[in-house]
Design a protein around this motif. Sequence first.
Motif, short mmCIF file in Angstrom:
data_model
loop_
_atom_site.label_atom_id
_atom_site.label_comp_id
_atom_site.label_asym_id
_atom_site.label_seq_id
_atom_site.Cartn_x
_atom_site.Cartn_y
_atom_site.Cartn_z
N ALA A 130 22.67 -11.87 -1.92
CA ALA A 130 23.70 -12.84 -2.27
C ALA A 130 24.93 -12.59 -1.42
N PRO A 131 25.33 -13.58 -0.60
CA PRO A 131 26.49 -13.39 0.27
C PRO A 131 27.75 -13.16 -0.55
N GLY A 132 28.57 -12.23 -0.08
CA GLY A 132 29.85 -11.99 -0.71
C GLY A 132 30.96 -12.12 0.32
N ALA A 133 32.14 -11.74 -0.07
CA ALA A 133 33.27 -11.88 0.84
C ALA A 133 33.08 -11.02 2.09
N ARG A 134 32.36 -9.90 1.97
CA ARG A 134 32.18 -8.99 3.09
C ARG A 134 30.91 -9.28 3.87
N PHE A 135 30.15 -10.27 3.47
CA PHE A 135 28.87 -10.54 4.11
C PHE A 135 29.02 -10.85 5.60
N PRO A 136 29.96 -11.72 6.03
CA PRO A 136 30.11 -11.97 7.47
C PRO A 136 30.43 -10.71 8.27
N ARG B 224 29.46 -7.66 7.49
CA ARG B 224 28.20 -6.89 7.58
C ARG B 224 27.28 -7.48 8.63
N VAL B 225 27.20 -8.80 8.70
CA VAL B 225 26.35 -9.45 9.71
C VAL B 225 26.85 -9.12 11.11
N LEU B 226 28.16 -9.22 11.30
CA LEU B 226 28.73 -8.92 12.62
C LEU B 226 28.51 -7.46 12.99
N PHE B 227 28.71 -6.55 12.03
CA PHE B 227 28.46 -5.13 12.27
C PHE B 227 27.01 -4.91 12.71
N THR B 228 26.09 -5.56 12.03
CA THR B 228 24.67 -5.38 12.34
C THR B 228 24.33 -5.92 13.72
N LEU B 229 24.90 -7.06 14.08
CA LEU B 229 24.63 -7.65 15.39
C LEU B 229 25.18 -6.77 16.52
N VAL B 230 26.37 -6.22 16.33
CA VAL B 230 26.95 -5.32 17.34
C VAL B 230 26.07 -4.09 17.49
N LEU B 231 25.65 -3.52 16.36
CA LEU B 231 24.76 -2.36 16.38
C LEU B 231 23.46 -2.71 17.10
N ALA B 232 22.88 -3.86 16.77
CA ALA B 232 21.61 -4.28 17.36
C ALA B 232 21.74 -4.47 18.86
N PHE B 233 22.84 -5.07 19.30
CA PHE B 233 23.05 -5.28 20.73
C PHE B 233 23.15 -3.95 21.47
N ALA B 234 23.90 -3.01 20.89
CA ALA B 234 24.04 -1.69 21.52
C ALA B 234 22.69 -0.98 21.60
N PHE C 81 19.57 4.55 5.15
CA PHE C 81 20.62 5.48 4.71
C PHE C 81 21.80 4.76 4.06
N GLY C 82 21.61 3.47 3.76
CA GLY C 82 22.62 2.75 3.00
C GLY C 82 23.74 2.14 3.79
N ALA C 83 23.62 2.06 5.12
CA ALA C 83 24.66 1.42 5.92
C ALA C 83 24.75 -0.07 5.56
N PRO C 84 25.93 -0.67 5.70
CA PRO C 84 26.12 -2.06 5.28
C PRO C 84 25.55 -3.06 6.29
N THR C 85 24.24 -3.03 6.50
CA THR C 85 23.60 -3.96 7.42
C THR C 85 23.26 -5.26 6.68
N ALA C 86 23.11 -6.33 7.44
CA ALA C 86 22.76 -7.62 6.83
C ALA C 86 22.20 -8.53 7.90
N SER C 87 21.27 -9.38 7.48
CA SER C 87 20.69 -10.39 8.37
C SER C 87 20.99 -11.76 7.78
N TRP C 88 21.54 -12.65 8.60
CA TRP C 88 21.85 -14.00 8.15
C TRP C 88 20.64 -14.88 8.41
N VAL C 89 20.10 -15.50 7.37
CA VAL C 89 18.85 -16.26 7.47
C VAL C 89 18.88 -17.32 8.57
N PRO C 90 19.96 -18.11 8.73
CA PRO C 90 19.96 -19.09 9.82
C PRO C 90 19.76 -18.47 11.21
N LEU C 91 20.28 -17.26 11.42
CA LEU C 91 20.07 -16.61 12.71
C LEU C 91 18.61 -16.19 12.88
#
Length: 364
Positions: free
Chosen positions: A9-15, A17-27, A55-65
């Motif tokens: 369920a997306p929350g206020a911090r969801f975007p 988390r998505v951005l953090f995950t994308l930056v991590l993935a790109f690196a 390990f509980g890091a705040p990762t997230a995947s946005w379904v449209p992506l």
Amino acid sequence: MTDPDTPPAPGARFPVRVLFTLVLAFAAARLCVWLHTPIPWMIGPLVATALLSVFGAPTASWVPLRNAGQWVIGTALGLYFTPAVGALVVGLWWAIALGIAWSLALGLGFGAWLRRVHGARLEHLSPQQLHTTTYFASAIGGASEMTLIAERHGARTDLVAAAHSLRVLLVTVTIPFAMQAWGVSGLEPVPPGVREVQPAGLALLGALTLAGAWLMRRLGRANPWFMGALVVTMVMTLSDVTLSAIPPGLSAAAQLMIGVSLGVRFNPAFVHTAPRWLGSVAAASLVMMGLCAGFAFLMSWLTGLHPATMVLGTSPGGIAEMSITAKVLQLGVPMVTAFQVCRLVAVLILAEPLYRWWMARQKD
């Protein structure tokens, strides 16, 4: 653990988390490019996201992506189905049928083994729940589709989803590295149309494949973004119509999105999902890969296709992941895609009839 494709369920911090995950993935992808790993734009994001998610890091995947990634990959794979390749695939229908039969039999054997090993450990399940859970956890089909069907029949969906997610992860990580160690790549020439990017043609191709994905979704088909784009592009390419290639950067971004969507499934709750069950699934997945490799070499001898192509075509992985491997390494993309797509369709159609036969057989 819920359906692996159900977004949180997306929350206020969801975007964030998505951005953090994308930056991590790109690196991670850039690191894998530097290390010369196979399919770096999918392997890097997948492994890095999975490790941090566990390990509980705040990762997230946005379904449209994720959907966009499947849309791009489906389109790119369809470009390989030239008229000559289409004739080859049709001529080998019997090999595809054998591959389907092999996958169904392998899934039944895997299910019987899971039931034997975990019957006493899952004593809180009724006999029917045990049979249902082990059957759908072992069927070599799409994770989300098998989980949803299993839920209709009263299975423990967390165990089913965990089994499919772990199997796909192991196959996706293991087989590309095995191919790299084997030293096979570049076995098929890339069709000219796949290399030439035409901006106007790319825009039209995008619109047509988007319409195909929308139609598949409206019809309730499995993997609509992948399958819709694939079918539309295949029809055009088989008709000798090629509008444009897919830019390499777009293909890399799509692989990254798919890697992230697989990696975020492995959250802390996943680790606590019956550790012995996960251990059994991991061991069985490795054994299945070995058995499928042996079957692939037999099929290579029967068909004349390269063993590497048949290994990818018959492996117990996902369509997108195995087809991406074939595309990046140039290992018989159309045949791998045809084998994987036909198996998925067959498993989705036959899973419930086989389940009813399986249950009737247990009562005899």
